[in-house]
Motif scaffolding. Structure first.
Motif: not given
Length: 372
Positions: A162-173, A137-144, A124-127, A193-197
């Motif tokens: 934590d919240d991005a991983r929840g969205l990632l698990a559901a495949g949600r942006t 424009g600051r960015r955080l990249v989140v892996w499991p 997931a890429v969080v901006s 949060v752009a999720s690439y699941a």
């Protein structure tokens, strides 16, 4: 970004800067969803789309300005915006874009993000898309199991991860809201949060002609399609070219093993097409007790009534049986395997987005439904 990844990575690897516009929020009937991306390359090439052609001209110019200035901006276009209307937004919706310069310096993790997307591994890429100017424009990249980058504070990074991983698990942006230091009840920051699941799964039980058509339309819709049947003479890759994999196993045993291995999630759809109680009943006992996006079973109304009786005898509750779509599909008058596959796909789509299956010409109000 997935749609323009090869071009973006090529420019990034060459050390050049690209203007990237990403849809981060939408209202009403926007032409493209959140996550849609358009690039403006170093030679002026335009790749991708954020509005299906409505505001691409304005976004193109803004992207070039952002590359020149080196500073990301958030821009909203909509029918109520006179400037946006002047450049052609007549689609009836509103979109908000994050437009940013992308290079090795501004996005050092891009190659790792691209590798994860290509390997179908979750990332997931969080901006920051709303907040103080020095945060946008600051960015955080989140892996499991790890993160890279920062949104401005350790507490914010931890909450967002934590919240991005929840969205990632559901495949949600989606967008998230926090206080400036990550307070979940606070205000002042909006994150995209752009999720690439990995693709959601479609599991089709029953190696019949209808299954071949369902597998093809499932692939068209972007699912990772598995066809499973206990009969090896029917379950062959040659008969199901639209499937990603063909498995010879008893349906209930295969589904149970996939669940136990963590390869089935709430996005998974299950289509039971076998017409045979010795296959149908055991696999439905497993599927209807899990959190799945869709469980449908093919058969006549008489078959459906017999199936429900057998499931009740096996101890299934009315709540569990209420999750079953049977007879499978929407009432389209379908007769052929291909037409039936369309009716099944239509029911899956309606369930996903809250549609009722009626003709749009007979309805009023918004075309796109709000889904929680």
């Amino acid at each position: 970004m997935r749609e323009v990844l090869s071009e973006l990575l090529g420019w990034w690897e060459s050390g050049r800067t690209v203007g990237m516009a990403t849809v981060v929020r939408t209202w009403r009937s926007s032409p493209r969803p959140a996550g849609a991306t358009m690039l403006v390359g170093p030679e002026g090439d335009a790749v991708g789309s954020v509005s299906g052609g409505c505001v691409e001209g304005a976004v193109y110019e803004l992207s070039r300005e952002v590359v020149d200035s080196g500073s990301p901006v958030v821009q909203r276009y909509g029918v109520s915006d006179d400037d946006a209307f002047a450049v052609g937004l007549t689609c009836g919706g509103i979109i908000e874009l994050l437009v940013e310069p992308v290079s090795r310096d501004t996005f050092p993790e891009l190659d790792r993000v691209a590798a994860a997307i290509t390997a179908r591994e979750p990332v997931a890429v969080v901006s920051v898309v709303e907040g103080p100017d020095d945060r946008v424009g600051r960015r955080l990249v989140v892996w499991p199991a790890s993160t890279s980058g920062s949104l401005g504070s350790e507490r914010l990074d931890a909450a967002a991860a934590d919240d991005a991983r929840g969205l990632l698990a559901a495949g949600r942006t989606d967008t998230l809201h926090y206080g400036l230091d990550g307070e979940r009840r606070g205000e002042g920051l909006t994150l995209f949060v752009a999720s690439y699941a990995p693709p959601a799964r479609m599991i089709v039980f029953g190696a019949i002609d209808f299954a071949a058509s369902v597998a093809r339309i499932g692939d068209f819709l972007g699912y990772h399609v598995t066809v499973c049947d206990a009969r090896p003479v029917f379950a062959t890759s040659k008969r199901f070219p639209g499937a990603d994999e063909v498995v010879v196993d008893w349906p209930h045993r295969y589904l149970r093993a996939e669940l136990d291995a963590g390869r089935v999630d709430p996005r998974t759809v299950v289509c039971v097409l076998t017409h045979d109680p010795k296959f149908d009943v055991p696999v439905l006992q497993v599927a209807l007790r899990e959190d799945l996006a869709y469980v449908g079973a093919m058969g006549s109304r008489r078959t459906h009534d017999d199936r429900l009786a057998r499931l009740r005898e096996a101890g299934m509750t009315e709540e569990e049986l209420g999750r079953l779509s049977s007879p499978i599909g929407l009432d389209l008058g379908a007769r052929t395997p291909e037409e039936t596959a369309v009716s099944i796909a239509a029911e899956i789509i309606a369930g996903r987005w809250g549609g009722g299956g009626a003709r749009l010409t007979t309805t009023a109000g918004r075309i796109h439904h709000e889904v929680s």
